[in-house]
Each structure stands twice: as structure tokens, then as C-alpha cells.
Design an enzyme around this catalytic site. Structure first.
Site, PDB file in Angstrom:
ATOM      1  N   ARG A 165      46.792  58.656  41.513  1.00  0.00           N
ATOM      2  CA  ARG A 165      47.440  57.627  42.335  1.00  0.00           C
ATOM      3  C   ARG A 165      46.594  57.253  43.555  1.00  0.00           C
ATOM      4  O   ARG A 165      47.102  56.690  44.516  1.00  0.00           O
ATOM      5  CB  ARG A 165      48.811  58.121  42.796  1.00  0.00           C
TER       6      ARG A 165
ATOM      7  N   CYS B  65      40.784  38.090  45.574  1.00  0.00           N
ATOM      8  CA  CYS B  65      40.040  38.059  44.307  1.00  0.00           C
ATOM      9  C   CYS B  65      39.807  39.481  43.810  1.00  0.00           C
ATOM     10  O   CYS B  65      40.066  39.801  42.655  1.00  0.00           O
ATOM     11  CB  CYS B  65      38.713  37.332  44.482  1.00  0.00           C
TER      12      CYS B  65
ATOM     13  N   ARG C  48      40.454  40.116  39.853  1.00  0.00           N
ATOM     14  CA  ARG C  48      41.185  39.154  39.015  1.00  0.00           C
ATOM     15  C   ARG C  48      40.390  37.877  38.793  1.00  0.00           C
ATOM     16  O   ARG C  48      40.476  37.251  37.734  1.00  0.00           O
ATOM     17  CB  ARG C  48      42.543  38.809  39.633  1.00  0.00           C
TER      18      ARG C  48
ATOM     19  N   ALA D  72      36.455  36.148  39.488  1.00  0.00           N
ATOM     20  CA  ALA D  72      35.091  36.544  39.824  1.00  0.00           C
ATOM     21  C   ALA D  72      34.133  35.370  39.748  1.00  0.00           C
ATOM     22  O   ALA D  72      33.807  34.879  38.657  1.00  0.00           O
ATOM     23  CB  ALA D  72      34.626  37.659  38.886  1.00  0.00           C
ATOM     24  N   ASP D  73      33.695  34.906  40.913  1.00  0.00           N
ATOM     25  CA  ASP D  73      32.631  33.904  41.024  1.00  0.00           C
ATOM     26  C   ASP D  73      31.325  34.637  40.725  1.00  0.00           C
ATOM     27  O   ASP D  73      30.770  35.322  41.578  1.00  0.00           O
ATOM     28  CB  ASP D  73      32.642  33.316  42.433  1.00  0.00           C
TER      29      ASP D  73
ATOM     30  N   ASN E  94      30.532  41.648  46.019  1.00  0.00           N
ATOM     31  CA  ASN E  94      31.607  42.594  45.723  1.00  0.00           C
ATOM     32  C   ASN E  94      31.064  43.931  45.238  1.00  0.00           C
ATOM     33  O   ASN E  94      31.553  44.996  45.637  1.00  0.00           O
ATOM     34  CB  ASN E  94      32.557  42.000  44.682  1.00  0.00           C
TER      35      ASN E  94
ATOM     36  N   HIS F 243      33.674  33.757  35.922  1.00  0.00           N
ATOM     37  CA  HIS F 243      33.254  32.378  35.707  1.00  0.00           C
ATOM     38  C   HIS F 243      31.987  32.014  36.463  1.00  0.00           C
ATOM     39  O   HIS F 243      31.684  32.571  37.512  1.00  0.00           O
ATOM     40  CB  HIS F 243      34.377  31.412  36.101  1.00  0.00           C
ATOM     41  N   ILE F 244      31.273  31.073  35.889  1.00  0.00           N
ATOM     42  CA  ILE F 244      30.151  30.411  36.554  1.00  0.00           C
ATOM     43  C   ILE F 244      30.588  28.975  36.814  1.00  0.00           C
ATOM     44  O   ILE F 244      30.976  28.257  35.880  1.00  0.00           O
ATOM     45  CB  ILE F 244      28.887  30.419  35.678  1.00  0.00           C
TER      46      ILE F 244
ATOM     47  N   SER G 169      32.548  26.776  46.193  1.00  0.00           N
ATOM     48  CA  SER G 169      33.652  25.889  45.821  1.00  0.00           C
ATOM     49  C   SER G 169      34.887  26.255  46.630  1.00  0.00           C
ATOM     50  O   SER G 169      35.382  27.380  46.551  1.00  0.00           O
ATOM     51  CB  SER G 169      33.941  26.001  44.319  1.00  0.00           C
TER      52      SER G 169
END
Length: 274
Positions: free
Chosen positions: A124, A156, A176, A178-179, A187, A217-218, A273
Site C-alpha cells: 500500500r 498526467c 494516464r 503521456a506526451d 517524467n 501519444h506523439i 500543445s
């Protein structure tokens, strides 16, 4: 960091075209994992220059519990400016949830340190930044969300868990969203640094950092930059040296960290973005 280049290549070759909140458009995959042995070097991307002050100062800012960008701006870090109000507020984002979850006085970071010291076999030992009570509406601006008491952006990197085996501390981050080009290298570095810090505080060695992504994603306007990065050969990883052991996880300073032998290719600029 061949693992990271393989990640970019996988998205480029297998990603589906999707729309997104920003209107930019992405190539996206769902579900990916990378593992980094922290005993074999610090996982700082070498195929482009990573701005180390941004990584370190942002993490120290999270740990302070602050939700105002003043500390970051005072240290020439402006990665959060686009989403802040004119007063520099971001609402109850990462630092607030880490240190005072839902405003109820729950200090998840302090709890994690205590559990690692007293019950390291627990399953935990985790921290969640995801709080449904303050997830912002996509129908209004980040700044309007802050005024309403929500966070400017939802987290994120939503949750991380620690694991101890053979006196080594490992950390797994669940992200969740990811650029892949701009965000993920930060990160990986940030949570690897946190793992080193927590290990030092708990008298443990470092083990692995495991990165798990959901929507990876790209952005369509990053494809040219990704191609440039994929053409470069990774260099040897640097080594992290922590110069002192503060009294607590909350007492580290920027000057406490030294990244030895960080050799890298030139920076690659890309538009974020919003």
C-alpha cells in the site's frame, strides 16, 4: 536510453490518428511500459538536451505542496506558465494532492516515508495525485477552472508506488496521458530523482524505475522532431550524486544534486500543445 527511442518508434509505427483536447491531433497507442535499472546510470535522455533545472525545481516544488508558479519563475522555470492565473495559481494540482489530499490534511509523501521505514513489505506504499473532486472541466479554460476551485489541469502522472526487495527501492509510475516527445523524458527523470531521494531518506539502495503509460501519444506537430531524435545515437547515461542527506524528504535544495557526465545531443525545440 535505447528504451525511450524504442518507445517513440513504436508510437510512430503503430499509433492511430486521434483528435485531442488541444485540437492538435496525435498518433496514439494505449499501454506501454519501460524499465530502467537505476544502478546502471541515471535515466536522463541523451539524444536531446534535457533542461535539468526544470526537472529538479519542479520536483522540489511538488514536494513543497505549493500550487503557485512563483517559486518556479524565480528559478527561471516557466513550464507551467501557460495554465496559471494572473496571480500564478494552478489550483489543487500535484503538490496539493501529494501533501494535503483533498484539503483533508493527508500528507501522502510523509506517509510513504513512514511506511517504507516501518513496513517496507506493504503493498500500500503509493501516492495518488488523481482526485475526482477537483478534476477540471474540459468546457472551460484552465484559469476558469482554478477560479472554480478545480485544478488547472488534471494530473498526467497520476499515481506512483514504491516496492522494496533485497534492500533496494523501486518505483512504478502510472501515467494516464503521456506526451511522448516533450513530457515523458521529464517524467522519467523526475520520478527517478524522487526514487533516489526517498531511498536515501530510508537508508535503501535504488532498484528500478518502471514507467507505465496509458494514452501514449506523439502530437502531429512533433513528428519532424521525433524523426530527428530517432536519427541520433544514445550516449552513456550520467550518474546522479546527492551531495548531502537532509533531515527530511522536504529539505532538499537544488544544489544538493549533481549529474555527472551528462553528455547529450543538442536540444530539439517543439511547441507545447495547450
Amino acid at each position: 536510453m535505447r528504451e525511450y527511442l524504442n518507445f517513440l518508434k513504436y508510437i510512430k509505427e503503430n499509433g492511430v490518428l486521434k483528435g485531442d483536447r488541444t485540437g492538435t491531433g496525435t498518433r496514439s497507442i494505449f499501454g506501454y511500459q519501460m524499465r530502467f535499472d537505476l544502478q546502471k546510470g541515471f535515466p536522463l535522455v541523451t539524444t536531446k538536451k534535457i533542461h535539468i533545472p526544470s526537472v529538479v525545481h519542479e520536483l522540489l516544488w511538488f514536494l513543497s505542496g505549493s500550487t503557485n508558479i512563483k517559486y518556479l519563475n524565480d528559478n527561471n522555470v516557466r513550464i507551467w506558465n501557460e495554465w496559471a492565473t494572473v496571480d500564478g495559481e494552478l489550483g489543487p494540482i500535484y503538490g496539493k494532492q501529494w501533501r494535503d489530499f483533498n484539503g483533508q490534511g493527508i500528507d501522502q509523501i510523509a506517509d510513504v516515508i513512514q511506511m517504507l521505514k516501518t513496513n517496507p513489505n506493504s503493498r500500500r506504499i503509493l501516492v495518488s495525485a488523481w482526485n475526482p473532486c477537483v478534476v477540471p472541466s474540459e468546457k472551460i479554460s484552465p484559469q476558469e477552472n482554478v477560479v472554480k476551485g478545480n485544478s488547472a489541469l488534471p494530473p498526467c502522472h497520476a499515481m506512483f508506488q514504491f516496492y522494496v526487495a533485497n534492500n533496494k527501492l523501486s518505483c512504478m509510475l502510472t501515467q494516464r496521458s503521456a506526451d511522448a516527445f516533450l513530457g515523458v523524458p521529464f517524467n522519467i527523470a523526475s520520478y527517478s530523482l524522487l526514487t533516489h531521494m526517498v531511498a536515501q531518506q530510508c537508508n535503501l539502495d535504488v532498484g528500478e524505475f518502471i514507467w507505465s503509460g496509458g494514452d501514449c501519444h506523439i502530437y502531429n506537430n512533433h513528428i519532424e522532431q521525433v524523426n530527428e531524435q530517432l536519427s541520433r545515437e544514445p550516449l552513456a547515461l550520467p550518474t546522479l550524486k546527492i551531495l548531502r542527506k537532509p533531515n527530511s524528504i522536504f529539505d532538499y535544495k537544488y544544489e544538493d544534486f549533481e549529474f555527472e557526465n551528462y553528455n547529450h545531443h543538442p536540444a530539439i525545440k517543439a511547441k507545447i500543445s495547450v
